[in-house]
Design an enzyme around this catalytic site. Sequence first.
Site, PDB file in Angstrom:
ATOM      1  CG  HIS A 205      15.875  53.816  46.888  1.00 34.11           C
ATOM      2  ND1 HIS A 205      15.594  52.427  47.105  1.00 34.11           N
ATOM      3  CD2 HIS A 205      14.788  54.622  46.494  1.00 34.11           C
ATOM      4  CE1 HIS A 205      14.421  52.755  47.512  1.00 34.11           C
ATOM      5  NE2 HIS A 205      13.792  53.679  47.012  1.00 34.11           N
TER       6      HIS A 205
ATOM      7  CG  HIS B 130      10.394  53.770  52.517  1.00 34.34           C
ATOM      8  ND1 HIS B 130       9.627  52.638  52.531  1.00 34.34           N
ATOM      9  CD2 HIS B 130      10.603  54.033  51.227  1.00 34.34           C
ATOM     10  CE1 HIS B 130       9.252  52.364  51.441  1.00 34.34           C
ATOM     11  NE2 HIS B 130       9.702  53.222  50.514  1.00 34.34           N
TER      12      HIS B 130
END
Length: 273
Positions: free
Chosen positions: A5, A41
């Site tokens: 991830h 992110h």
Amino acid sequence: WIMGHMVDAIAQIDEFVSLGANSIETDVSFDKNANPEYTYHGIPCDCGRTCTKWEYFNTFLGGLRKATTPGDSKYHEKLVLVVFDLKTGSLYDNQAYDAGTKLAKSLLQNYWNKGNNGGRACIVLSIPNLDHYKLITGFKETLTKEEHPELMDKVGYDFSGNDDIGDVAKAYKKAGVTGHVWQSDGITNCLLRGLDRVRKAVANRDSSNGYINKVYYWTVDKRASTRDALDAGVDGIMTNYPDVIADVLSESAYTAKFRIATYDDNPWETFKN
């Protein structure tokens, strides 16, 4: 598929694959003209992770290409699937087509090397908003226009917004998608989420008329939740700790039913429970 991830810096590719990931997920942010700009992110992100690692998107693609091109010094044989978490929330709905076009051009140039011995991993375009289905259309039409429609064999899709399964099916219909569908379900590791919708997705995958080929659950960092997801019949688990998932898969309860996917496993093929 053990899916690492938030792999947003080139150095993290080695890190996650060495922990056992055969797949990675990478965040893609766009500028105001719908150009894919950074693998980034940002804050907030999963508990226990640094949220701010980044590369320029095209630079990351170069590193990813090396990691997935046989013969390259950075090559990882087991890295076979990449999920691009497309942060299209910053775009207007009418920019989705352009985003798909620009994404396709970037990948063609920097990852697929214009179809000449580029990276070999399969790619999942993960879109958070059903209204952005035209991103898929733009992507597909661009590869056709650039005379590489065969690269669509390497591309799959995911709508990641935890929408109603019926609504997701409608969006795929509008985009003309009839296969290569991964369905995600999940929530940040800071919060708990039940498996109800995962079970619905698995039931759709296993039915004779479902649209889903594969189901993955995110973000799973603990052994107990890994077992629960495997028991629900998922095809992939996205995690911050690939070694935890690999450990659970080696338990006797799971070795008979699951194995880690390799390049020879078709990520668009449905395996039913």
